[in-house]
Write an enzyme that holds these catalytic residues in place. Sequence first.
Site, PDB file in Angstrom:
ATOM      1  N   GLU A  48       0.851  -1.178   0.000  1.00 35.38           N
ATOM      2  CA  GLU A  48       0.000   0.000   0.000  1.00 35.38           C
ATOM      3  C   GLU A  48       0.890   1.233   0.000  1.00 35.38           C
ATOM      4  O   GLU A  48       1.648   1.448   0.954  1.00 35.38           O
ATOM      5  CB  GLU A  48      -0.909   0.029   1.233  1.00 35.38           C
TER       6      GLU A  48
ATOM      7  N   ASP B 290      -5.641   8.320  10.923  1.00 38.35           N
ATOM      8  CA  ASP B 290      -4.348   7.757  11.314  1.00 38.35           C
ATOM      9  C   ASP B 290      -3.911   8.229  12.688  1.00 38.35           C
ATOM     10  O   ASP B 290      -4.214   9.346  13.121  1.00 38.35           O
ATOM     11  CB  ASP B 290      -3.284   8.129  10.278  1.00 38.35           C
TER      12      ASP B 290
ATOM     13  N   TYR C 162     -10.731  -4.462   3.283  1.00 35.57           N
ATOM     14  CA  TYR C 162      -9.862  -4.123   4.411  1.00 35.57           C
ATOM     15  C   TYR C 162     -10.746  -4.030   5.656  1.00 35.57           C
ATOM     16  O   TYR C 162     -11.515  -3.091   5.812  1.00 35.57           O
ATOM     17  CB  TYR C 162      -9.171  -2.790   4.122  1.00 35.57           C
TER      18      TYR C 162
END
Length: 258
Positions: A41, A52, A167
Amino acid sequence: MPITFPKKPGLVIYFTAGDPDLATTLAMAIAAIDSGADVIELGVPFSDPLADGPVIQRASERAVARGTRLTDVLGICKELRKARPAAGIILFSYLNPVVRMGLSAFAKAAKDAGADGVLLTDMIVEEADEYLKVMHEHGLAPVFLAAPTSPDERLKAIAESSQGFVYAISRVGITGTQTELASDARGLVERIKKYMTLPVALGFGVSTPEHVRAVGEFADAAVVGSAIVGLIERTPAADAAKAVGEFVSSLRDGVKIT
């Protein structure tokens, strides 16, 4: 080429492109593939990476400060495709840089650079009609995130819209290493698999060989991001590719592969 995980569990390795620099990102990605990564990725650095944790936030800040742009990440993708033709490559970005380039222009550039698919962290399946149309027109696999809080109806929509893999987010919150996998991670993967036969890769907090081994008991692949980015942060650029290769090897060595 289709994204596959020929050995279970597969390994998906995330890099913030441009951290510590573009050339080192390419070298680290090659080292990861040579050490057992199935999919890379390539993260597009963004000034406001809300999904994040601190480790990847700092990496984005460093890469943005160096002037890394989406076009630079596409350049790394192209070089990586030349160097390792069989590897899976996903472009990982927030929506803003893609919108700024233009969705069709981005998709064409991504395909030309050799990307297999795209994961936009803040692209939700309910608003993805145009995005999916453009991805399909350019032969790119759209990868979506699925969370433990997603109701079954939404998981079904994600399964129907995804290609390559889904994912699965192991826990609610931001990215970051954890000492243990979330207790509901297995349940989420089992719920997703009711609606599709695509591989499911589990991420958010996966950081050790023990984690990867545990993920392999119920998912098709493990996604390792913050642990890699943190290692890069602690390592001189000249030594980063070697360190990443050794770490990815340790993830593989601790796992019984089927």
